[in-house]
Motif scaffolding. Sequence first.
Motif, mmCIF file in Angstrom:
data_model
loop_
_atom_site.group_PDB
_atom_site.id
_atom_site.type_symbol
_atom_site.label_atom_id
_atom_site.label_comp_id
_atom_site.label_asym_id
_atom_site.label_seq_id
_atom_site.Cartn_x
_atom_site.Cartn_y
_atom_site.Cartn_z
ATOM 1 N N PHE A 1 9.278 19.966 19.981
ATOM 2 C CA PHE A 1 9.464 21.144 19.108
ATOM 3 C C PHE A 1 11.055 21.365 18.982
ATOM 4 C CE2 PHE A 1 5.359 22.112 19.759
ATOM 5 C CZ PHE A 1 4.853 23.134 18.855
ATOM 6 N N PHE A 2 11.568 21.673 18.023
ATOM 7 C CA PHE A 2 13.006 21.668 17.720
ATOM 8 C C PHE A 2 13.335 22.955 16.879
ATOM 9 C CE2 PHE A 2 12.025 17.204 17.709
ATOM 10 C CZ PHE A 2 13.005 16.457 18.209
ATOM 11 N N ILE A 3 14.215 23.653 17.421
ATOM 12 C CA ILE A 3 14.703 25.134 17.007
ATOM 13 C C ILE A 3 15.650 24.831 15.833
ATOM 14 C CG2 ILE A 3 16.881 25.441 18.211
ATOM 15 C CD1 ILE A 3 14.230 28.007 18.102
ATOM 16 N N ILE A 4 15.227 25.819 15.058
ATOM 17 C CA ILE A 4 16.053 25.853 13.707
ATOM 18 C C ILE A 4 17.042 26.824 13.785
ATOM 19 C CG2 ILE A 4 16.094 25.969 11.111
ATOM 20 C CD1 ILE A 4 14.887 23.413 12.057
ATOM 21 N N ASP A 5 16.334 27.994 14.058
ATOM 22 C CA ASP A 5 17.527 29.281 14.449
ATOM 23 C C ASP A 5 16.260 30.694 14.393
ATOM 24 O OD1 ASP A 5 19.988 30.883 14.675
ATOM 25 O OD2 ASP A 5 20.592 29.273 13.264
ATOM 26 N N ARG A 6 16.843 31.753 14.872
ATOM 27 C CA ARG A 6 16.303 33.059 14.767
ATOM 28 C C ARG A 6 15.749 33.259 13.343
ATOM 29 N NH1 ARG A 6 13.656 35.212 18.674
ATOM 30 N NH2 ARG A 6 14.321 37.191 17.859
ATOM 31 N N VAL A 7 14.865 34.132 13.202
ATOM 32 C CA VAL A 7 14.424 34.753 11.808
ATOM 33 C C VAL A 7 15.503 35.431 11.435
ATOM 34 C CG1 VAL A 7 12.821 36.077 10.767
ATOM 35 C CG2 VAL A 7 11.671 34.302 12.287
ATOM 36 N N LYS A 8 15.926 36.007 12.250
ATOM 37 C CA LYS A 8 17.177 36.998 11.593
ATOM 38 C C LYS A 8 18.412 36.431 11.409
ATOM 39 C CE LYS A 8 14.607 40.918 12.594
ATOM 40 N NZ LYS A 8 14.207 41.713 11.473
ATOM 41 N N ASP B 1 11.603 12.147 31.908
ATOM 42 C CA ASP B 1 11.801 10.816 31.640
ATOM 43 C C ASP B 1 11.859 10.545 30.182
ATOM 44 O OD1 ASP B 1 11.572 10.114 34.285
ATOM 45 O OD2 ASP B 1 9.529 10.136 34.361
ATOM 46 N N PHE B 2 11.484 11.534 29.225
ATOM 47 C CA PHE B 2 11.649 11.297 27.904
ATOM 48 C C PHE B 2 12.080 12.413 27.141
ATOM 49 C CE2 PHE B 2 8.076 8.767 29.539
ATOM 50 C CZ PHE B 2 8.466 7.504 29.151
ATOM 51 N N PRO B 3 13.500 12.856 27.599
ATOM 52 C CA PRO B 3 13.988 14.002 26.977
ATOM 53 C C PRO B 3 14.546 13.633 25.491
ATOM 54 C CG PRO B 3 15.680 13.164 28.538
ATOM 55 C CD PRO B 3 14.330 12.310 28.657
ATOM 56 N N LYS B 4 14.632 14.688 24.588
ATOM 57 C CA LYS B 4 15.366 14.518 23.233
ATOM 58 C C LYS B 4 16.338 15.698 23.181
ATOM 59 C CE LYS B 4 11.284 12.557 20.787
ATOM 60 N NZ LYS B 4 10.342 12.631 19.626
ATOM 61 N N LEU B 5 17.552 14.948 22.729
ATOM 62 C CA LEU B 5 18.509 16.004 22.869
ATOM 63 C C LEU B 5 18.317 17.208 21.656
ATOM 64 C CD1 LEU B 5 21.907 13.805 23.070
ATOM 65 C CD2 LEU B 5 21.244 15.629 24.506
ATOM 66 N N GLN B 6 18.855 18.325 21.867
ATOM 67 C CA GLN B 6 18.743 19.476 21.045
ATOM 68 C C GLN B 6 17.385 19.673 20.545
ATOM 69 O OE1 GLN B 6 21.919 18.304 17.963
ATOM 70 N NE2 GLN B 6 22.723 20.071 18.668
ATOM 71 N N CYS B 7 16.481 19.545 21.759
ATOM 72 C CA CYS B 7 15.198 19.638 21.540
ATOM 73 C C CYS B 7 14.510 20.698 22.445
ATOM 74 C CB CYS B 7 14.643 18.343 21.700
ATOM 75 S SG CYS B 7 12.746 18.303 21.764
ATOM 76 N N LEU B 8 13.470 21.406 21.884
ATOM 77 C CA LEU B 8 12.911 22.497 22.933
ATOM 78 C C LEU B 8 11.975 21.709 24.014
ATOM 79 C CD1 LEU B 8 11.947 25.263 20.376
ATOM 80 C CD2 LEU B 8 14.258 24.888 21.636
ATOM 81 N N GLY B 9 11.490 20.718 23.778
ATOM 82 C CA GLY B 9 10.720 19.868 24.290
ATOM 83 C C GLY B 9 9.320 20.034 24.106
ATOM 84 N N VAL B 10 8.345 19.959 24.843
ATOM 85 C CA VAL B 10 6.922 19.957 24.656
ATOM 86 C C VAL B 10 6.288 21.029 25.218
ATOM 87 C CG1 VAL B 10 6.792 17.499 24.134
ATOM 88 C CG2 VAL B 10 6.320 18.703 26.548
#
Length: 556
Positions: free
Chosen positions: A440-447, A360-369
């Motif tokens: 939480f929001f992904i930035i990228d892989r460490v590599k 009911d409360f999603p955020k776009l481009q977001c991993l979620g909680v």
Amino acid sequence: METNHFQFWPKRVPYSLTIPETTIYDNLTISAKRYPSKEAIIYYGGTLSYNQLLREVDQQAAFLEKQLHVSPGENVLLFMQNSPQFVIAYYAILRANAVVVPINPMLTSDELSFYVKDCEIKTAVVGQELYDRTEPLLSSTSLTNIVTAAYSYYAGEESEIPAEVALETKQFNKPNHYTWEEAINHELVASKYNRSINDVAVMPYTSGTTGLPKGCIHPNRTVQANAVGACQWMNLTADGNHLVTLPLFHVTGMLHSMHAPIYSGAPMVIMTRWDRNLAAKYIEKYKIANWVNISTMLIDFLSNPNLSNYSLSSLKILAGGGAPLPAAVGEKLYHLTGLRFIEGYGLSETISHTHFNPPDFPKLQCLGVPSFDVDARIIEPTTMKELGVGEIGEIVVNGPQVFDGYYNREDENRNSFLEIEGKRFFRTGDIARYDEEGYFFIIDRVKRMVNASGYKVWPTEVESLLYKHPAVQQACVVGVPDPRRGETIKAFVVLNDNAKGKVTEKEIVEWSKEQMAAYKYPRMVEFMDAFPTTSSGKILWRKLQENEKQKAEGVK
């Protein structure tokens, strides 16, 4: 442990779950008792009820044990495309008290040999069309027995059947070779089922993008945690049909398109090959309510010019992971269906999700909680210092779905975990941040980070901005060698059909200058007809990047 996200938690869903002390195979027996005549599988017009599914599973389990002498705890190879046979073989291996080793059906014979040797596999259940890749291993590895399956055995009379599904059963007439029909039609009876929640059930392998693939040891306990959690989070019931398009060997498809439907007693409409027109047809025909996919698949689905010919009104849940869904695509989906894409995050090591967006409360481009009973934190990857709101670092997770460790990889196990406040956390290798609401929001892989003139550039962020251009259907950004900047940004782009021949690479570069910081925008753009992808739909960015490095080094 942050708790701000609980204010967005799904209504009438508890914060914590008590995991059943039953196994994955037990889930099937319970659903078959509850819904014996209900459709379990729909496959190109053919159907299997839950009672029939359980019968086929038990029959094959008896064959594995009594005829092929599979012993308790033995690793058994499952090398097959999406099909009723995949589901049956998976649960039959569990019923035989053995361990499922599901492997990507796109692998070559040489690649497959690594897994057979790594797990000392003696028995394989294989799609008939993949036999030629498996047969050479009989003389070079521990592999001894092969059961081959022709998908046509369960298919109906539909006209839109992929070529490999139409193949009739082939008899190989060689020692230790058995057909699917032989494996389910016999008078053998399996011994008593005696597995517990702590016994190993499945061992999916990591993709091997950062070295040799590694087997992830998952007991019934970890798989059950996410199967039950998915059903609770998404309110899955026996009356919501699932469309199965993600590969079942991969943990996302395995968990959300097989284990969760079986736990809830729901029908699975299985597709062996992705076909966007057929997917739309099935959504309308079978009143699909639940579809877990991946962003690249959804992008292709929504770009179908024939989509308006089908009704998508039955859809209740569209969810997925693997890569963030571009904001522009998410908005297109919402305007078309009224649904928000529910993104999640997880790994092979966590048998799919550790994070989910609240429906009911999603955020776009977001991993979620963080999901049920998951403690997720952000640390500085070199000092291990815990970071706070908005700070960028590595995700580490503690939760009931975290695997027991890598198979025969003691060094990897020592380096993959750390202790915080007396709890064991798994280091994901993914760079992210969380906001003040606990998302939480992904930035990228460490590599994957690109170092351009000393600036850190995260390709995922650049890709997200590129998706705002109306001509861009798909984008993949990589770092390429640059004598002055060290690395510079290059974007590979797949154009929408109506933009081909009308938009140039230079125009994309000039547009990007206006949308991004000077150090961030792509200096180079190359159009492609399609990207190389894994069978689960993830773009092989590393392959594109390696090609660019080889060009820079003069390698042809």
